[in-house]
Design a protein around this motif. Structure first.
Motif, short mmCIF file in Angstrom:
data_model
loop_
_atom_site.label_atom_id
_atom_site.label_comp_id
_atom_site.label_asym_id
_atom_site.label_seq_id
_atom_site.Cartn_x
_atom_site.Cartn_y
_atom_site.Cartn_z
N LYS A 289 45.00 34.79 31.00
CA LYS A 289 44.78 36.00 30.21
C LYS A 289 45.78 36.08 29.06
O LYS A 289 45.40 36.27 27.91
CB LYS A 289 44.91 37.23 31.11
N ALA B 283 37.37 41.20 28.20
CA ALA B 283 36.68 39.98 27.80
C ALA B 283 37.42 39.35 26.63
O ALA B 283 37.77 40.04 25.67
CB ALA B 283 35.24 40.28 27.40
N ILE C 44 36.55 36.65 31.46
CA ILE C 44 36.58 38.08 31.74
C ILE C 44 37.52 38.33 32.90
O ILE C 44 37.55 37.56 33.86
CB ILE C 44 35.16 38.64 32.00
N PHE C 45 38.32 39.41 32.77
CA PHE C 45 39.34 39.71 33.76
C PHE C 45 39.24 41.18 34.19
O PHE C 45 39.30 42.07 33.34
CB PHE C 45 40.74 39.49 33.17
N PRO C 46 39.12 41.46 35.48
CA PRO C 46 39.21 42.84 35.94
C PRO C 46 40.67 43.26 35.89
O PRO C 46 41.56 42.46 36.21
CB PRO C 46 38.69 42.77 37.38
N GLY D 293 38.85 48.50 34.46
CA GLY D 293 37.77 47.95 33.66
C GLY D 293 37.87 46.44 33.61
O GLY D 293 38.55 45.82 34.42
N ARG D 294 37.18 45.87 32.63
CA ARG D 294 37.15 44.42 32.48
C ARG D 294 37.51 44.06 31.04
O ARG D 294 37.01 44.67 30.09
CB ARG D 294 35.75 43.89 32.83
N PHE E 67 36.89 45.48 25.82
CA PHE E 67 37.19 46.09 27.11
C PHE E 67 35.98 46.93 27.51
O PHE E 67 35.43 47.67 26.69
CB PHE E 67 38.43 46.98 27.01
N GLU E 68 35.58 46.81 28.77
CA GLU E 68 34.43 47.57 29.27
C GLU E 68 34.83 48.29 30.55
O GLU E 68 35.53 47.73 31.39
CB GLU E 68 33.25 46.64 29.54
N THR E 69 34.41 49.54 30.66
CA THR E 69 34.59 50.31 31.88
C THR E 69 33.31 51.06 32.16
O THR E 69 32.54 51.35 31.23
CB THR E 69 35.80 51.27 31.77
#
Length: 142
Positions: free
Chosen positions: A59, A29, A38-40, A26-27, A71-73
């Motif tokens: 980070k 933020a 933002i970091f993968p 995910g990413r 966090f987004e997935t």
């Protein structure tokens, strides 16, 4: 579960947790000095928390200054998709016992870099949406 229209459906909290629990990527933020970053990254979801590994750098510095993260997935095909967003607090693991426990998680760097620092995100808000993918509808011009 709420439907915005035929193509967007909000998930229940349980559905969002089920999809989040099955994800490995995910990413993340963060915001420091009013600048978004933002970091993968790859993760392991365990006991309603998100575990990640990192190294010294932007980070980690960001998390040390501001623990609030998002966090987004997501996933999609040509017909359907979904997205889950988890908001919470990130804590850098420092205790011997918590690091030893994190070492047992199935979480290894995907790229050949040394990442010896663990971070655990305690989630306090989660949401998700499912999408039906299709062409844009015709515009009605009045």
């Amino acid at each position: 579960m709420t439907t915005h229209n035929d193509s967007v459906t909000e998930m229940s909290e349980a559905q969002a947790w089920e999809l989040l629990s099955g994800t490995v990527f995910g990413r993340l933020a963060v915001s420091v000095d009013n600048q978004p970053e933002i970091f993968p990254l790859n993760v392991h979801v365990d006991d309603r928390t998100i575990l990640l590994r990192t190294a010294e750098g932007t980070k980690l510095s960001s998390l040390a200054v501001n623990e609030r993260v998002c966090f987004e997935t997501d996933a999609f095909t040509s017909r359907v998709g979904w997205s889950v967003i988890a908001k919470g607090s990130a804590h850098i693991l420092t205790g011997t016992d918590e690091i030893a426990e994190a070492d047992q998680a199935p979480l290894r760097p995907w790229i050949p870099t040394l990442k010896t620092i663990y971070v655990r995100i305690t989630v306090d808000e989660i949401s998700g949406r499912r999408f039906t993918i299709g062409p844009e509808p015709d515009r009605v011009i009045s």
